[in-house]
Design an enzyme around this catalytic site. Sequence first.
Site, PDB file in Angstrom:
ATOM      1  N   CYS A 179       0.848  -1.190   0.000  1.00  0.00           N
ATOM      2  CA  CYS A 179       0.000   0.000   0.000  1.00  0.00           C
ATOM      3  C   CYS A 179       0.886   1.244   0.000  1.00  0.00           C
ATOM      4  CB  CYS A 179      -0.880  -0.022   1.243  1.00  0.00           C
ATOM      5  SG  CYS A 179      -1.840   1.481   1.483  1.00  0.00           S
ATOM      6  N   CYS A 204       0.302   3.218   3.518  1.00  0.00           N
ATOM      7  CA  CYS A 204       0.747   2.748   4.836  1.00  0.00           C
ATOM      8  C   CYS A 204       1.810   1.661   4.779  1.00  0.00           C
ATOM      9  CB  CYS A 204      -0.442   2.249   5.658  1.00  0.00           C
ATOM     10  SG  CYS A 204      -1.033   0.614   5.161  1.00  0.00           S
ATOM     11  N   CYS A 240      -7.349  -1.003   1.333  1.00  0.00           N
ATOM     12  CA  CYS A 240      -6.320  -1.536   2.215  1.00  0.00           C
ATOM     13  C   CYS A 240      -6.960  -1.758   3.585  1.00  0.00           C
ATOM     14  CB  CYS A 240      -5.174  -0.532   2.324  1.00  0.00           C
ATOM     15  SG  CYS A 240      -3.968  -0.983   3.589  1.00  0.00           S
ATOM     16  N   CYS A 281      -5.237   0.654   6.467  1.00  0.00           N
ATOM     17  CA  CYS A 281      -5.413   2.110   6.568  1.00  0.00           C
ATOM     18  C   CYS A 281      -6.682   2.603   5.883  1.00  0.00           C
ATOM     19  CB  CYS A 281      -4.198   2.844   6.027  1.00  0.00           C
ATOM     20  SG  CYS A 281      -4.036   2.791   4.241  1.00  0.00           S
ATOM     21  N   CYS A 328      -8.603  -5.116  -9.894  1.00  0.00           N
ATOM     22  CA  CYS A 328      -8.206  -4.059 -10.807  1.00  0.00           C
ATOM     23  C   CYS A 328      -7.736  -2.886  -9.940  1.00  0.00           C
ATOM     24  CB  CYS A 328      -9.423  -3.690 -11.649  1.00  0.00           C
ATOM     25  SG  CYS A 328      -9.133  -2.403 -12.844  1.00  0.00           S
TER      26      CYS A 328
HETATM   27 ZN   LIG Z   1      -2.735   0.996   3.518  1.00  0.00          ZN
END
Ligand SMILES: [Zn+2]
Length: 134
Positions: free
Chosen positions: A48, A51, A97, A100, A122
């Site tokens: 991510c 984060c 995610c 976060c 996607c």
């Molecule tokens: Zn994240």
Amino acid sequence: MSYEVSKSDEQWRAELSPQEYAVLREAGTERPFVGEYTDTKTTGVYSCRACGAELFRSDTKFESHCGWPSFYDPADTDAVELIQDRSLGMVRTEVRCARCGSHLGHVFEGEGYGTPTDQRYCINSISLKLTPEE
Ligand SMILES: [Zn+2]
């Protein structure tokens, strides 16, 4: 929903570029075929960009020709959160995610890509950061 990593909009704006913020925190979508990882075949881990949580591995990335990086399975089912998205007059499944809450993209099913899960995550390149394997 509270996330392990929780920051104010002000903090996110300070840490992310305006383009990153628009996608990750405002659920924007980057234009197709221009993202940095659309055609990337490098072996490694995609995390991510907000984060740093590990989200996808390169061995589940496949060529979908849809214009965005596509994966058929997250690195860990707990790494992502799936949320029903009724924006734009469609019912889609948003992928966030799980650590976060940042927007990553959408997941589609049953498109006949012939991958082990028949799913296509996607994902916006700008939501990810690739760490190549040593
Ligand atoms: Zn994240």
